[in-house]
Design a protein around this motif. Structure first.
Motif, PDB file in Angstrom:
ATOM      1  N   GLY B  19       0.822  -1.207   0.000  1.00 50.04           N
ATOM      2  CA  GLY B  19       0.000   0.000   0.000  1.00 50.04           C
ATOM      3  C   GLY B  19       0.860   1.263   0.000  1.00 50.04           C
ATOM      4  O   GLY B  19       0.556   2.232  -0.714  1.00 50.04           O
ATOM      5  N   ARG B  20       1.923   1.257   0.773  1.00 52.65           N
ATOM      6  CA  ARG B  20       2.830   2.421   0.834  1.00 52.65           C
ATOM      7  C   ARG B  20       3.456   2.680  -0.531  1.00 52.65           C
ATOM      8  O   ARG B  20       3.487   3.805  -1.016  1.00 52.65           O
ATOM      9  N   ILE B  21       3.971   1.597  -1.110  1.00 50.30           N
ATOM     10  CA  ILE B  21       4.658   1.720  -2.406  1.00 50.30           C
ATOM     11  C   ILE B  21       3.680   2.216  -3.472  1.00 50.30           C
ATOM     12  O   ILE B  21       3.983   3.107  -4.257  1.00 50.30           O
ATOM     13  N   ARG B  22       2.477   1.632  -3.451  1.00 53.83           N
ATOM     14  CA  ARG B  22       1.441   2.009  -4.420  1.00 53.83           C
ATOM     15  C   ARG B  22       1.117   3.496  -4.315  1.00 53.83           C
ATOM     16  O   ARG B  22       1.053   4.213  -5.295  1.00 53.83           O
ATOM     17  N   LYS B  23       0.946   3.953  -3.055  1.00 49.64           N
ATOM     18  CA  LYS B  23       0.571   5.355  -2.828  1.00 49.64           C
ATOM     19  C   LYS B  23       1.645   6.307  -3.375  1.00 49.64           C
ATOM     20  O   LYS B  23       1.353   7.234  -4.102  1.00 49.64           O
ATOM     21  N   LEU B  24       2.905   6.015  -3.007  1.00 48.38           N
ATOM     22  CA  LEU B  24       4.003   6.902  -3.409  1.00 48.38           C
ATOM     23  C   LEU B  24       4.202   6.885  -4.925  1.00 48.38           C
ATOM     24  O   LEU B  24       4.398   7.930  -5.545  1.00 48.38           O
ATOM     25  N   LEU B  25       4.114   5.695  -5.498  1.00 51.14           N
ATOM     26  CA  LEU B  25       4.320   5.569  -6.939  1.00 51.14           C
ATOM     27  C   LEU B  25       3.195   6.250  -7.720  1.00 51.14           C
ATOM     28  O   LEU B  25       3.443   6.895  -8.742  1.00 51.14           O
ATOM     29  N   ASN B  26       1.978   6.134  -7.214  1.00 55.27           N
ATOM     30  CA  ASN B  26       0.847   6.783  -7.901  1.00 55.27           C
ATOM     31  C   ASN B  26       1.020   8.300  -7.934  1.00 55.27           C
ATOM     32  O   ASN B  26       0.711   8.936  -8.936  1.00 55.27           O
ATOM     33  N   ILE B  27       1.533   8.865  -6.836  1.00 60.68           N
ATOM     34  CA  ILE B  27       1.737  10.325  -6.813  1.00 60.68           C
ATOM     35  C   ILE B  27       2.824  10.709  -7.825  1.00 60.68           C
ATOM     36  O   ILE B  27       2.681  11.669  -8.581  1.00 60.68           O
ATOM     37  N   ALA B  28       3.920   9.924  -7.837  1.00 60.29           N
ATOM     38  CA  ALA B  28       5.010  10.218  -8.786  1.00 60.29           C
ATOM     39  C   ALA B  28       4.514  10.099 -10.224  1.00 60.29           C
ATOM     40  O   ALA B  28       4.916  10.877 -11.092  1.00 60.29           O
ATOM     41  N   LYS B  29       3.600   9.156 -10.453  1.00 61.57           N
ATOM     42  CA  LYS B  29       3.076   8.971 -11.814  1.00 61.57           C
ATOM     43  C   LYS B  29       2.153  10.112 -12.236  1.00 61.57           C
ATOM     44  O   LYS B  29       1.864  10.279 -13.414  1.00 61.57           O
ATOM     45  N   GLU B  30       1.703  10.903 -11.241  1.00 61.14           N
ATOM     46  CA  GLU B  30       0.910  12.095 -11.565  1.00 61.14           C
ATOM     47  C   GLU B  30       1.822  13.285 -11.843  1.00 61.14           C
ATOM     48  O   GLU B  30       1.398  14.440 -11.810  1.00 61.14           O
ATOM     49  N   ASN B  31       3.106  12.996 -12.045  1.00 59.37           N
ATOM     50  CA  ASN B  31       4.126  14.027 -12.311  1.00 59.37           C
ATOM     51  C   ASN B  31       4.333  14.998 -11.146  1.00 59.37           C
ATOM     52  O   ASN B  31       4.593  16.179 -11.346  1.00 59.37           O
ATOM     53  N   LYS B  32       4.194  14.465  -9.934  1.00 60.22           N
ATOM     54  CA  LYS B  32       4.462  15.281  -8.747  1.00 60.22           C
ATOM     55  C   LYS B  32       5.716  14.751  -8.061  1.00 60.22           C
ATOM     56  O   LYS B  32       5.990  13.549  -8.120  1.00 60.22           O
ATOM     57  N   ILE B  33       6.427  15.638  -7.392  1.00 56.44           N
ATOM     58  CA  ILE B  33       7.596  15.216  -6.625  1.00 56.44           C
ATOM     59  C   ILE B  33       7.145  14.947  -5.195  1.00 56.44           C
ATOM     60  O   ILE B  33       6.548  15.815  -4.551  1.00 56.44           O
ATOM     61  N   VAL B  34       7.411  13.745  -4.705  1.00 57.34           N
ATOM     62  CA  VAL B  34       6.977  13.352  -3.363  1.00 57.34           C
ATOM     63  C   VAL B  34       8.066  13.683  -2.346  1.00 57.34           C
ATOM     64  O   VAL B  34       9.231  13.353  -2.543  1.00 57.34           O
ATOM     65  N   LEU B  35       7.665  14.360  -1.290  1.00 55.33           N
ATOM     66  CA  LEU B  35       8.564  14.572  -0.148  1.00 55.33           C
ATOM     67  C   LEU B  35       7.959  13.808   1.024  1.00 55.33           C
ATOM     68  O   LEU B  35       6.976  14.247   1.606  1.00 55.33           O
ATOM     69  N   LEU B  36       8.523  12.663   1.319  1.00 55.76           N
ATOM     70  CA  LEU B  36       7.973  11.817   2.379  1.00 55.76           C
ATOM     71  C   LEU B  36       8.739  12.045   3.679  1.00 55.76           C
ATOM     72  O   LEU B  36       9.970  11.972   3.700  1.00 55.76           O
ATOM     73  N   GLU B  37       7.998  12.303   4.751  1.00 58.59           N
ATOM     74  CA  GLU B  37       8.633  12.422   6.062  1.00 58.59           C
ATOM     75  C   GLU B  37       9.138  11.026   6.463  1.00 58.59           C
ATOM     76  O   GLU B  37       8.368  10.071   6.452  1.00 58.59           O
ATOM     77  N   GLY B  38      10.415  10.934   6.789  1.00 55.84           N
ATOM     78  CA  GLY B  38      10.974   9.636   7.177  1.00 55.84           C
ATOM     79  C   GLY B  38      11.378   8.817   5.975  1.00 55.84           C
ATOM     80  O   GLY B  38      11.561   9.359   4.879  1.00 55.84           O
ATOM     81  N   ARG B  39      11.488   7.531   6.177  1.00 55.50           N
ATOM     82  CA  ARG B  39      11.923   6.663   5.078  1.00 55.50           C
ATOM     83  C   ARG B  39      11.193   5.330   5.086  1.00 55.50           C
ATOM     84  O   ARG B  39      10.626   4.917   6.099  1.00 55.50           O
ATOM     85  N   LEU B  40      11.233   4.685   3.949  1.00 57.13           N
ATOM     86  CA  LEU B  40      10.667   3.339   3.845  1.00 57.13           C
ATOM     87  C   LEU B  40      11.660   2.355   4.454  1.00 57.13           C
ATOM     88  O   LEU B  40      12.837   2.678   4.651  1.00 57.13           O
ATOM     89  N   LYS B  41      11.192   1.121   4.703  1.00 57.90           N
ATOM     90  CA  LYS B  41      12.128   0.081   5.137  1.00 57.90           C
ATOM     91  C   LYS B  41      13.041  -0.230   3.959  1.00 57.90           C
ATOM     92  O   LYS B  41      12.667  -0.022   2.799  1.00 57.90           O
ATOM     93  N   LYS B  42      14.228  -0.792   4.277  1.00 54.61           N
ATOM     94  CA  LYS B  42      15.179  -1.084   3.196  1.00 54.61           C
ATOM     95  C   LYS B  42      14.564  -2.013   2.150  1.00 54.61           C
ATOM     96  O   LYS B  42      14.764  -1.844   0.952  1.00 54.61           O
TER      97      LYS B  42
END
Lengths: 210, 138
Positions: B19-42
């Protein structure tokens, strides 16, 4: 009963021994860092034959390639491994970049499609590795997230890592920068193409996998 | 126009890895730059790369990814144990993850002290040439 028990013990030690003798050694890294050039160097040095085709156009290796039973000797020490050359890991692939390198549109699109599959396969194979040589181009900024992600994942999976800073024969090479980027790892600078410092690489490999 | 979308960690913490990956990737695919607080697991970072590769087509060329993370070298063992425990329980909220579509973000350069975001902008009525713009941060 004693016979069965004895066979089980023999089998256990045989498997243990075999596991140590036939480890899977993966070559990982970003595209065009020189993974296949290094694979060829290792195979030519120890098997007398090359492993794969190299090219200046990125993503030349798009499928996992395996060379079985490579034996390396140093003094009284010897290791045997299956060498796994992997496609370069990238976060973006643009067929138009391949066209700039001279491929026609059809071939560029085909290469891009195969390259994306190659990246996926490389990531899937991470779990299969017993040890990994991360090959980086020492003329390029080492702080890329792909490099950090690959090494971070290997660390999380507790897979032993040797970092190779390749292309030290080139003027722009900066070994110190690679060492500074990954201070927790032993970094060995080589030129896989010319064979510069390759003996140090084999020594380092013994330290990591033996 | 360049769009930056800030995602607080609370927005992804209840989601599964997929779900996390899907959410972030969908935003990037809308041609937006994502600034996520923190980081994903390795492991999630590699899954993000894998998912990106599965979605590449003639319109979506992939992503540029960078994680800025505070240096941990000087922390005491106790601080590190506390930090690791907090990360396990609450997720890793330290640092910042930048994910940009490759069609917009040409390159993210990082060294220990600063981060540079190079964007690619095509002249709207020009001859198809592109120029690179540098945005510095630290």
């Amino acid at each position: 009963m004693a016979n069965i028990f004895s066979k089980l013990i023999n089998k256990f030690f045989h498997n243990l021994f075999r596991k140590k003798k036939h480890i899977k050694l993966g070559l990982y890294g970003p595209p065009n860092a020189g993974k296949t050039t290094l694979a060829n160097r290792i195979c030519e040095d120890w098997l007398g034959e090359s492993m794969g085709k190299v090219s200046n156009i990125a993503h030349e290796t798009r499928e996992i390639q395996i060379k079985e039973q490579v034996n390396i000797k140093s003094g009284s020490k010897e290791i045997s491994f299956n060498l796994v050359d992997t496609p370069g890991i990238a976060t973006k692939i643009d067929y138009e970049e391949f066209m700039k390198s001279g491929l026609n549109e059809k071939n560029a699109k085909k290469r891009a499609k195969e390259a994306t599959k190659g990246v996926i396969d490389s990531i899937k194979w991470l779990d299969e590795m017993d040890a990994v040589v991360v090959v980086l181009d020492s003329t390029i900024d080492p702080y890329s997230q792909v490099n950090i992600t690959i090494i971070g994942n290997l660390e999380a999976r507790k897979i032993p890592v040797l970092v190779v800073a390749n292309k030290i024969d080139l003027k722009k090479s900066n070994l110190k920068k690679v060492e500074a980027a990954f201070p927790q790892y032993h970094v060995v600078g080589i030129s896989a193409k010319n064979g510069d410092n390759i003996d140090d690489f084999y020594e380092s490999l013994f330290r990591v996998v033996a | 126009m360049l769009t930056l979308q800030f995602i607080p960690y609370t927005e992804i913490e209840s989601l599964s890895s997929v779900g996390r990956i899907r959410k972030l990737l969908n935003i990037a695919k809308e041609n937006k730059i994502v600034l996520l607080e923190g980081r994903l697991k390795k492991e999630e970072e590699t899954e993000l790369i894998k998912a990106t590769m599965e979605e590449i087509n003639k319109d979506f060329k992939g992503i540029e990814l960078s994680v800025i993370y505070p240096e941990k070298k000087e922390n005491s063992i106790m601080k590190r144990v506390r930090g690791n425990l907090a990360n396990m329980l609450l997720g890793d909220r330290q640092g910042l993850t930048i994910i940009g579509p490759a069609s917009i973000v040409h390159e993210i350069k990082k060294d220990p002290d600063k981060i540079q975001l190079f964007t690619e902008e095509t002249y709207p009525e020009g001859n198809g040439k592109s120029r690179k713009k540098r945005r510095n941060g630290s």
